[in-house]
Write an enzyme that holds these catalytic residues in place. Structure first.
Site, PDB file in Angstrom:
ATOM      1  N   THR A 207       0.816  -1.208   0.000  1.00 53.86           N
ATOM      2  CA  THR A 207       0.000   0.000   0.000  1.00 53.86           C
ATOM      3  C   THR A 207       0.851   1.259   0.000  1.00 53.86           C
ATOM      4  O   THR A 207       1.973   1.274   0.530  1.00 53.86           O
ATOM      5  CB  THR A 207      -0.912   0.013   1.245  1.00 53.86           C
TER       6      THR A 207
ATOM      7  N   TYR B 277      -1.869   0.512  10.168  1.00 54.45           N
ATOM      8  CA  TYR B 277      -2.077  -0.209   8.914  1.00 54.45           C
ATOM      9  C   TYR B 277      -0.832  -0.126   8.034  1.00 54.45           C
ATOM     10  O   TYR B 277      -0.317  -1.147   7.559  1.00 54.45           O
ATOM     11  CB  TYR B 277      -3.287   0.356   8.171  1.00 54.45           C
TER      12      TYR B 277
END
Length: 336
Positions: free
Chosen positions: A118, A142
């Protein structure tokens, strides 16, 4: 060459699009997914095995029963605000489970992996667009769990014959143009999905989290990539690894940023629906502006996106959501 591949999280939003493209390309696909957020109905090709990556024995059995040429690893938790509230769960589901997967690869000699990473690993970059050389300084759990997975893969590769392609996604949206696949997660928090829900009267309105960012209209800017183009990048990466080429880390984005207000306006125009917009405080862990430099993926993989257009992303999302709404209403009245 063995064309059997394992896809973890292949019943989820991105994974299911990749599975469909893999099946259409002739690969023998095995999907391993606990279906906590994915759907068995989204797996259009191959074999679906319901299982959790935390169950090392079940995962190991799958590896022993099949001879995989490669693994495509999507299974993860990915909600930024949730990761801030529940960091331990994110380290368990993302980092620990990736370690379990790599141990299985090591045990049976699978030496090719494509990892779903990501842009959150970059945190709040000083400049955009970001390149693969931009420092990785994630600002939320995250992003940190995904970066720790990258480190695991890279360290293991140095100690073995593993080769990898790590794909750093920017903001994924859209749906398969034929209406067969799309975002099925009930509580999806992606801006385009949420805004389309508002256009279809499934929400009272849309919240803008932060209107005081240092951007032209005060709202955060993101680089949106169509899920079909992202899926194609995975097949390109798999073909690249099967040619015996060296490991890579690649950004997956178009290099075009859109603000939250711009996205909302395009959804209103394309849907023809005006809905309420509520301004709210910033959320913890949200960066100001993140857009991709996608030069490297084009050069290395020969990736050629086909849906590089915000309107196409919005249109396919609306088409998918309207189709799901129609199917739901038909089920209520008993229409096949």
């Amino acid at each position: 060459m063995n064309q059997k591949v394992l896809v973890t999280g292949g019943a989820g939003y991105i994974g299911s699009h990749v599975v469909r493209q893999l099946g259409e390309a002739g690969y023998d696909v095995v999907v391993y997914d606990n279906c906590s957020t994915g759907s068995p109905q989204a797996v259009l090709h191959g074999e679906l095995i319901i299982g959790d990556l935390k169950d090392s024995e079940s995962l190991s059995q799958v590896f022993r029963q099949h001879e995989f040429a490669a693994v495509l690893h999507f299974a993860a938790s990915l909600n930024v605000p949730e990761s801030v509230a529940r960091p331990l769960d994110y380290y368990a589901n993302n980092t620990r489970n990736t370690l379990n997967l790599l141990r299985c690869c090591n045990d049976v000699g699978v030496n090719q992996i494509i990892f779903s990473s990501t842009a959150a690993v970059y945190g709040q970059p000083e400049a955009s667009p970001v390149t693969e050389a931009t420092p990785t300084e994630p600002i939320n759990p995250y992003g940190r769990t995904k970066l720790s997975c990258e480190w695991l893969i890279r360290d293991y590769a140095k100690a073995s014959d593993l080769r990898y392609v790590i794909l750093r996604y920017f903001n994924v949206a859209g749906a398969e143009p034929g209406g067969r696949l799309g975002q099925m997660t009930k509580d999806a928090s992606h801006l385009i999905r949420v805004t389309c829900d508002a256009a279809l009267k499934r929400r009272l309105g849309v919240k803008i989290f932060g209107t005081d960012f240092p951007t032209p209209d005060g709202t955060a800017i993101r680089d949106y990539i169509h899920v079909e183009d992202l899926a194609t990048a995975h097949l390109d990466a798999l073909a690249y690894l099967q040619q015996g080429k060296e490991s890579q880390i690649l950004n997956c984005g178009y290099g075009q940023g859109y603000s939250v207000r711009q996205v909302i306006e395009r959804v209103k125009v394309i849907s023809g629906v005006d809905f309420p917009v509520i301004e709210a405080e910033r959320r913890a862990g949200d960066p100001v502006c993140v857009t991709a430099c996608g030069d490297k993926i084009r050069q290395v993989l020969g990736w050629q996106p086909k849906y590089n257009n915000l309107d196409q992303i919005v249109y396919t999302t609306l088409n998918w959501e309207m189709r799901q709404q129609e199917l739901f209403f038909n089920s209520l009245v008993g229409v096949a």
